[in-house]
Design an enzyme around this catalytic site. Structure first.
Site, short mmCIF file in Angstrom:
data_model
loop_
_atom_site.label_atom_id
_atom_site.label_comp_id
_atom_site.label_asym_id
_atom_site.label_seq_id
_atom_site.Cartn_x
_atom_site.Cartn_y
_atom_site.Cartn_z
N LYS A 162 6.14 -4.00 -4.35
CA LYS A 162 7.57 -3.71 -4.35
C LYS A 162 8.20 -3.95 -2.99
CE LYS A 162 11.49 -2.36 -5.90
NZ LYS A 162 12.24 -3.43 -6.61
N GLU A 193 17.89 -17.18 -9.70
CA GLU A 193 17.43 -15.80 -9.88
C GLU A 193 16.76 -15.62 -11.24
OE1 GLU A 193 16.64 -13.29 -8.43
OE2 GLU A 193 16.76 -11.67 -9.88
N ASN A 232 -1.16 1.43 6.10
CA ASN A 232 -0.30 0.42 5.46
C ASN A 232 0.08 -0.61 6.51
OD1 ASN A 232 -0.29 2.01 3.23
ND2 ASN A 232 1.91 2.42 3.21
N GLY A 233 0.05 -1.89 6.17
CA GLY A 233 0.48 -2.92 7.12
C GLY A 233 -0.66 -3.84 7.51
N HIS A 260 17.13 -36.97 -10.80
CA HIS A 260 16.58 -37.59 -9.58
C HIS A 260 15.09 -37.32 -9.46
CE1 HIS A 260 20.50 -38.88 -8.19
NE2 HIS A 260 20.96 -37.70 -8.58
N GLU A 304 7.92 -14.39 -12.27
CA GLU A 304 7.38 -13.20 -11.62
C GLU A 304 6.74 -12.23 -12.63
OE1 GLU A 304 10.65 -11.19 -9.82
OE2 GLU A 304 9.39 -9.71 -8.83
N ARG A 352 4.55 0.48 -6.15
CA ARG A 352 4.57 -0.43 -5.00
C ARG A 352 3.55 -1.55 -5.16
NH1 ARG A 352 6.75 2.11 -0.19
NH2 ARG A 352 5.31 0.93 1.08
N CYS A 393 0.83 -1.20 0.00
CA CYS A 393 0.00 0.00 0.00
C CYS A 393 0.87 1.26 0.00
CB CYS A 393 -0.87 0.01 1.25
SG CYS A 393 -1.74 -1.53 1.50
N LYS A 412 12.76 -14.44 -11.90
CA LYS A 412 12.40 -13.25 -12.67
C LYS A 412 11.42 -13.62 -13.78
CE LYS A 412 14.29 -10.83 -10.92
NZ LYS A 412 14.17 -10.14 -9.71
N TRP A 422 -3.19 -2.51 -1.38
CA TRP A 422 -2.85 -3.83 -1.93
C TRP A 422 -3.53 -4.84 -1.01
CZ3 TRP A 422 0.30 -8.04 -0.23
CH2 TRP A 422 0.68 -8.93 -1.25
C1 F6R Z 1 11.80 -10.11 -6.93
C2 F6R Z 1 11.81 -9.17 -5.81
C3 F6R Z 1 11.54 -9.69 -4.46
C4 F6R Z 1 12.39 -8.92 -3.42
C5 F6R Z 1 12.00 -9.36 -2.00
C6 F6R Z 1 12.89 -8.70 -0.96
O1 F6R Z 1 12.16 -9.49 -8.13
O2 F6R Z 1 12.02 -8.00 -6.01
O3 F6R Z 1 11.75 -11.05 -4.37
O4 F6R Z 1 13.73 -9.20 -3.68
O5 F6R Z 1 10.67 -9.02 -1.77
O6 F6R Z 1 12.80 -7.31 -1.01
P1 F6R Z 1 13.89 -6.40 -0.33
O7 F6R Z 1 15.16 -6.59 -1.09
O8 F6R Z 1 13.34 -5.01 -0.46
O9 F6R Z 1 14.03 -6.84 1.10
#
Ligand code: F6R
Length: 610
Positions: free
Chosen positions: A605, A482, A102-103, A505, A489, A27, A2, A486, A78
């Site tokens: 985000k 990684e 927020n939260g 396996h 996601e 966000r 949020c 990506k 959100w």
């Molecule tokens: C994926 C992504 C998330 C963040 C995770 C941690 O692309 O961005 O997996 O890496 O939510 O976020 P931070 O780094 O802000 O603690």
């Protein structure tokens, strides 16, 4: 997650609130709303995009206040408690006040029961509504906004940043936070409140960060902080990046712009850490790591993946045992931790709820903590014993790219400094490795990103896939993990990363003709082994796209359907180039599939709830 924006001053508030909400869009959100001050409050909120809210305002939903009000609060939600509907959107209002949050309020159910017994009725499914009604009841009894906010804080459990306007205080905003970010800023035309920096950047580059549980009062002429003992003061923080950096600058997506900024981010991150050609962190916890028994890296998501590649660097070069932990698991599994194994937190935002909780757990157990964060002044940065900043610049796209690369580069430098301090490499090698990271790595990343056309061609082969597998060994497996995250996601294609030797396996049963498998091989020591795993895949009809280096090409290229030879042989640098290629590949797959790349569905985000 949020977003919160608030303004009180001499200008019409509506455009400021809507502009702030747009700046916080990245966000992630699924509804938006605003409340405007005056002796009666006007609250307008809508499920969907901010444009839906704008249409409602243009159609007269807030009456003449849209033009006249100079104080108000806004929110992008959100959804956590209840679907994204108009009712569940914020602000939540009573005749006395309007509140945004927020939260998460963890004791929401108990509060609801108590408030219902006291005669309140609830119209939404949200946890926030209980905070609004509880504050209404406390304020109704005491009539003092600061005391009421402190009283509310004493009754809530969970994580929250709250902003409130009261009907009988038409030019004031009140706010309070716990485990959720909030900043307050003074501009020439009034004062602002926001959950994140981009919302205030059009007006000022200076801001305050209130402490946990402090009430912030915003009046047009100033910001005041209160705790139970009275007024408090805070140092002014300054934003060290430009508005342009938080804008798309000609790119169609923030993600594309940001992954292209990884090379410069690496330069900016590493150069302050070099003294006379050798690493110098200027921080006992990291400069003295060679004396420790081991280290734990704790993080979430992509930051945790940077920890995985960091572990490989630290173990391989410095022979330092490193455990990488998912923060949400670490905090609840009663981990065995001791003072001779420091905990290193990695976080782009520095606000991730699980990472922050893991930090607090380590500290409560007397374990030294260090943090690598991209947001200076964030909660993790403020609470860790020692802090290092990645200078990646603001990361707006939900999918993290440049933050990953700068975190991994910093861990690679830490491996060099620790190996040198342990006498495992001599001064000449330490200098050469330091130079390679600071000078060659950014160049190699730039060269990789410049090969976008080749990656677009690979993307066209993946765009229709239902499942994609990534395979690699050692450091290349770290890269695969990684790359796979990506892809899923942002393109919504199911993908899995497997240690290449593990495929047979179980998972190899999923390989059938045409299934795409991405193989990464930058480490010559295991290239022949990866090649034999690729042959196993091809024998079952899998289509292989490989990423290798001149040093591994002879093993890899003959076994691939398509191959990109990265122009870098260094086994520390090349996997990071491979990750940049995988980031760019995922971007183009998502683009071809028409996905909302910067705001993928269901994601946020900064994950400030656990
Ligand atoms: C994926 C992504 C998330 C963040 C995770 C941690 O692309 O961005 O997996 O890496 O939510 O976020 P931070 O780094 O802000 O603690």
């Amino acid at each position: 997650m949020c977003g919160i924006i608030g303004y009180t001053g001499v200008k019409p508030v509506c455009p400021i609130l809507l502009g702030g909400l747009r700046a916080l869009e990245y966000r992630g959100y699924d509804s938006a709303g605003i409340a405007l001050s005056g002796c009666t409050l006007a609250t307008v909120k809508r499920a969907g995009r901010i444009s839906v809210l704008e249409e409602a305002l243009a159609a007269g939903a807030a009456g003449e206040k849209v033009e006249s009000a100079c104080c108000g609060i806004g929110h992008t939600r959100w959804a956590t408690h209840g679907a994204p509907t108009d009712e569940n959107a914020h602000p939540h209002a009573t005749p006395r006040l309007a509140l945004v949050h927020n939260g998460i309020i963890e004791n929401d159910r108990a509060l609801r029961r108590e408030l219902e017994a006291a005669g309140y009725t609830f119209v939404s499914e949200t946890d926030t509504e209980s905070a609004a009604k509880l504050l209404d009841s406390i304020y109704g009894a005491c009539g003092d906004p600061v005391a009421a906010m402190l009283g509310l804080d004493g009754r809530l459990s969970g994580a929250y940043a709250l902003a409130v306007i009261f009907a009988d205080r038409p030019h004031e905003i009140y706010a309070i936070r716990r485990d959720s970010p909030l900043i307050a800023a003074q501009s020439p035309d009034g004062v602002l409140l926001a959950s994140d920096i981009p919302a205030i950047l059009p007006y000022t580059r200076s801001y305050y960060r209130p402490d946990e549980g402090e009430v912030v009062r915003l009046r047009a002429d100033g910001i005041t902080f209160f705790d139970a003992n009275g007024e408090k003061t805070h140092p002014l923080c300054t934003v060290n990046w430009d508005v342009e950096e938080a804008e798309r600058g000609g790119y169609s997506h923030f993600m594309r712009k940001e992954l292209g900024e990884a090379p410069e981010g690496v330069r900016r991150t590493l150069s302050p850490l070099i003294r006379d050609g050798l690493p110098h962190f200027g921080m006992p916890l990291l400069d003295d790591l060679h004396e420790k028994k081991g280290m734990r890296i704790v993080a979430c998501g992509t930051a945790m993946h940077a920890g995985l590649i960091g572990r490989t660097y630290l173990e391989r070069l410095a022979r330092l045992p490193v455990a990488v932990e998912i923060a949400s698991e670490f905090r609840y599994r009663d981990p065995i931790i001791s003072a001779d194994e420091p905990v290193l937190l990695l976080s782009q935002s520095g606000e991730t709820a699980d990472t922050l909780a893991a930090l607090r757990l380590a500290k409560a157990n007397g374990v030294p903590t260090a943090a690598i964060v991209n947001v200076i002044g964030s909660s993790v940065a403020r609470e860790a014993d020692a802090v290092m900043a990645t200078h990646a610049g603001p990361e707006i796209a939900v999918a993290s790219t440049k933050a990953y690369t700068t975190q991994a580069a910093m861990l690679a430098l830490l491996a060099v400094s620790t190996a040198y301090a342990r006498g495992l490499i001599d001064e000449q090698e330490a200098r050469a490795r330091t130079d390679a990271l600071c000078r060659r790595l950014p160049e190699a990343l730039e060269e990789t990103i410049a090969r976008e056309a080749e990656l677009e061609a690979f993307a066209a082969r993946l765009a229709e896939a239902e499942h994609v597998f990534y395979i690699g060994r050692g450091v290349d497996y770290d890269a695969c993990v990684e790359g796979s995250l990506k892809l899923k996601e942002i393109s919504y294609i199911h993908s899995e990363a497997y240690a290449a030797g593990e495929l047979k396996h179980g998972t190899i049963s999923l390989i059938e003709p045409g299934v795409p498998v991405l193989a990464v091989s930058t480490d010559p020591a295991v290239a022949a082994k990866v090649a034999s795993n690729m042959r196993e895949v091809r024998a079952r009809g899998g289509e292989i796209i490989a990423f290798c280096t001149p040093a591994t090409e002879a093993d890899i290229a003959p076994n691939a359907d398509f191959c990109m030879v990265l122009d870098e042989n260094d086994t520390t640098l090349a996997p990071l180039c491979a990750v940049s290629a995988l980031h760019l590949l995922a971007y183009h797959v998502a683009r071809l599939r028409g996905c909302d790349i910067d705001k993928p569905r269901n994601l946020a985000k900064s994950v400030t709830v656990e």
